[in-house]
Scaffold this motif. Sequence first.
Motif, PDB file in Angstrom:
ATOM      1  N   ALA A   9     -22.933  22.031   1.841  1.00  0.00           N
ATOM      2  CA  ALA A   9     -23.732  20.798   1.867  1.00  0.00           C
ATOM      3  C   ALA A   9     -25.215  21.123   1.972  1.00  0.00           C
ATOM      4  O   ALA A   9     -26.050  20.463   1.335  1.00  0.00           O
ATOM      5  CB  ALA A   9     -23.293  19.916   3.035  1.00  0.00           C
ATOM      6  N   LEU A  10     -25.558  22.148   2.754  1.00  0.00           N
ATOM      7  CA  LEU A  10     -26.958  22.573   2.832  1.00  0.00           C
ATOM      8  C   LEU A  10     -27.454  23.071   1.474  1.00  0.00           C
ATOM      9  O   LEU A  10     -28.600  22.804   1.088  1.00  0.00           O
ATOM     10  CB  LEU A  10     -27.138  23.672   3.883  1.00  0.00           C
ATOM     11  N   ALA A  11     -26.602  23.783   0.751  1.00  0.00           N
ATOM     12  CA  ALA A  11     -26.977  24.273  -0.579  1.00  0.00           C
ATOM     13  C   ALA A  11     -27.239  23.099  -1.524  1.00  0.00           C
ATOM     14  O   ALA A  11     -28.215  23.108  -2.281  1.00  0.00           O
ATOM     15  CB  ALA A  11     -25.894  25.188  -1.140  1.00  0.00           C
ATOM     16  N   LEU A  12     -26.393  22.086  -1.467  1.00  0.00           N
ATOM     17  CA  LEU A  12     -26.603  20.900  -2.311  1.00  0.00           C
ATOM     18  C   LEU A  12     -27.893  20.177  -1.933  1.00  0.00           C
ATOM     19  O   LEU A  12     -28.677  19.785  -2.808  1.00  0.00           O
ATOM     20  CB  LEU A  12     -25.412  19.946  -2.200  1.00  0.00           C
ATOM     21  N   ALA A  13     -28.127  19.991  -0.646  1.00  0.00           N
ATOM     22  CA  ALA A  13     -29.347  19.315  -0.198  1.00  0.00           C
ATOM     23  C   ALA A  13     -30.584  20.118  -0.598  1.00  0.00           C
ATOM     24  O   ALA A  13     -31.589  19.550  -1.040  1.00  0.00           O
ATOM     25  CB  ALA A  13     -29.310  19.107   1.316  1.00  0.00           C
ATOM     26  N   SER A  14     -30.502  21.433  -0.479  1.00  0.00           N
ATOM     27  CA  SER A  14     -31.620  22.277  -0.892  1.00  0.00           C
ATOM     28  C   SER A  14     -31.851  22.188  -2.394  1.00  0.00           C
ATOM     29  O   SER A  14     -32.991  22.203  -2.856  1.00  0.00           O
ATOM     30  CB  SER A  14     -31.363  23.738  -0.503  1.00  0.00           C
ATOM     31  N   GLY A  15     -30.762  22.094  -3.150  1.00  0.00           N
ATOM     32  CA  GLY A  15     -30.885  21.927  -4.603  1.00  0.00           C
ATOM     33  C   GLY A  15     -31.601  20.640  -4.964  1.00  0.00           C
ATOM     34  O   GLY A  15     -32.456  20.625  -5.854  1.00  0.00           O
ATOM     35  N   VAL A  16     -31.278  19.577  -4.261  1.00  0.00           N
ATOM     36  CA  VAL A  16     -31.970  18.298  -4.489  1.00  0.00           C
ATOM     37  C   VAL A  16     -33.449  18.443  -4.128  1.00  0.00           C
ATOM     38  O   VAL A  16     -34.329  17.975  -4.867  1.00  0.00           O
ATOM     39  CB  VAL A  16     -31.299  17.164  -3.674  1.00  0.00           C
ATOM     40  N   GLY A  17     -33.727  19.111  -3.025  1.00  0.00           N
ATOM     41  CA  GLY A  17     -35.122  19.348  -2.633  1.00  0.00           C
ATOM     42  C   GLY A  17     -35.870  20.161  -3.673  1.00  0.00           C
ATOM     43  O   GLY A  17     -37.047  19.898  -3.957  1.00  0.00           O
ATOM     44  N   THR A  18     -35.203  21.128  -4.270  1.00  0.00           N
ATOM     45  CA  THR A  18     -35.824  21.929  -5.327  1.00  0.00           C
ATOM     46  C   THR A  18     -36.171  21.055  -6.527  1.00  0.00           C
ATOM     47  O   THR A  18     -37.267  21.156  -7.080  1.00  0.00           O
ATOM     48  CB  THR A  18     -34.884  23.076  -5.764  1.00  0.00           C
ATOM     49  N   LEU A  19     -35.251  20.185  -6.920  1.00  0.00           N
ATOM     50  CA  LEU A  19     -35.522  19.280  -8.040  1.00  0.00           C
ATOM     51  C   LEU A  19     -36.697  18.352  -7.736  1.00  0.00           C
ATOM     52  O   LEU A  19     -37.540  18.101  -8.603  1.00  0.00           O
ATOM     53  CB  LEU A  19     -34.274  18.465  -8.379  1.00  0.00           C
ATOM     54  N   ILE A  20     -36.772  17.867  -6.512  1.00  0.00           N
ATOM     55  CA  ILE A  20     -37.884  16.999  -6.121  1.00  0.00           C
ATOM     56  C   ILE A  20     -39.208  17.763  -6.197  1.00  0.00           C
ATOM     57  O   ILE A  20     -40.197  17.264  -6.746  1.00  0.00           O
ATOM     58  CB  ILE A  20     -37.652  16.427  -4.708  1.00  0.00           C
ATOM     59  N   GLU A  21     -39.231  18.991  -5.662  1.00  0.00           N
ATOM     60  CA  GLU A  21     -40.461  19.794  -5.705  1.00  0.00           C
ATOM     61  C   GLU A  21     -40.840  20.163  -7.138  1.00  0.00           C
ATOM     62  O   GLU A  21     -42.031  20.177  -7.474  1.00  0.00           O
ATOM     63  CB  GLU A  21     -40.315  21.054  -4.851  1.00  0.00           C
ATOM     64  N   LEU A  22     -39.873  20.445  -7.977  1.00  0.00           N
ATOM     65  CA  LEU A  22     -40.177  20.717  -9.392  1.00  0.00           C
ATOM     66  C   LEU A  22     -40.776  19.493 -10.064  1.00  0.00           C
ATOM     67  O   LEU A  22     -41.713  19.585 -10.853  1.00  0.00           O
ATOM     68  CB  LEU A  22     -38.915  21.172 -10.139  1.00  0.00           C
ATOM     69  N   GLY A  23     -40.245  18.304  -9.740  1.00  0.00           N
ATOM     70  CA  GLY A  23     -40.791  17.067 -10.278  1.00  0.00           C
ATOM     71  C   GLY A  23     -42.223  16.826  -9.821  1.00  0.00           C
ATOM     72  O   GLY A  23     -43.078  16.422 -10.621  1.00  0.00           O
ATOM     73  N   ARG A  24     -42.488  17.085  -8.557  1.00  0.00           N
ATOM     74  CA  ARG A  24     -43.856  16.925  -8.039  1.00  0.00           C
ATOM     75  C   ARG A  24     -44.812  17.877  -8.731  1.00  0.00           C
ATOM     76  O   ARG A  24     -45.921  17.522  -9.079  1.00  0.00           O
ATOM     77  CB  ARG A  24     -43.894  17.167  -6.534  1.00  0.00           C
ATOM     78  N   TRP A  25     -44.379  19.125  -8.899  1.00  0.00           N
ATOM     79  CA  TRP A  25     -45.228  20.129  -9.563  1.00  0.00           C
ATOM     80  C   TRP A  25     -45.478  19.729 -11.009  1.00  0.00           C
ATOM     81  O   TRP A  25     -46.605  19.826 -11.504  1.00  0.00           O
ATOM     82  CB  TRP A  25     -44.573  21.494  -9.483  1.00  0.00           C
ATOM     83  N   TYR A  26     -44.461  19.239 -11.687  1.00  0.00           N
ATOM     84  CA  TYR A  26     -44.594  18.836 -13.090  1.00  0.00           C
ATOM     85  C   TYR A  26     -45.577  17.672 -13.229  1.00  0.00           C
ATOM     86  O   TYR A  26     -46.424  17.651 -14.133  1.00  0.00           O
ATOM     87  CB  TYR A  26     -43.234  18.467 -13.661  1.00  0.00           C
ATOM     88  N   ARG A  27     -45.484  16.691 -12.328  1.00  0.00           N
ATOM     89  CA  ARG A  27     -46.385  15.524 -12.385  1.00  0.00           C
ATOM     90  C   ARG A  27     -47.835  15.919 -12.097  1.00  0.00           C
ATOM     91  O   ARG A  27     -48.761  15.331 -12.638  1.00  0.00           O
ATOM     92  CB  ARG A  27     -45.932  14.452 -11.413  1.00  0.00           C
TER      93      ARG A  27
END
Length: 107
Positions: free
Chosen positions: A87-105
Amino acid sequence: MDERRVQRLLHASVSTLLAVVGVAFAVRPGGPAQWAYGLVALGVLFFGVSAVPSVREHGAYNALAAAFATAVCLVAYLGSGTAFVGALALASGVGTLIELGRWYRRG
């Protein structure tokens, strides 16, 4: 003391500590946990790269840090099979996607 120098020393110290832990895993009696070697290697790699100021100042560094957390959790999950770590791995994966989105924007 210059703040950058302190940060470099801190990151170098953490990398060295993780490398020492890795050696301790290698020489300890009993069967080694192969996934633990992976965790140590990931830690040494991440903190070693983080010792470079230009890496930490890059816009994608937060995404890199989140990806590191995801990788650590994933390796730990694959090694242990514990649902909580998964579950921590999944939550971290979601956090990674969020940070990638922020960086892209921002870019």
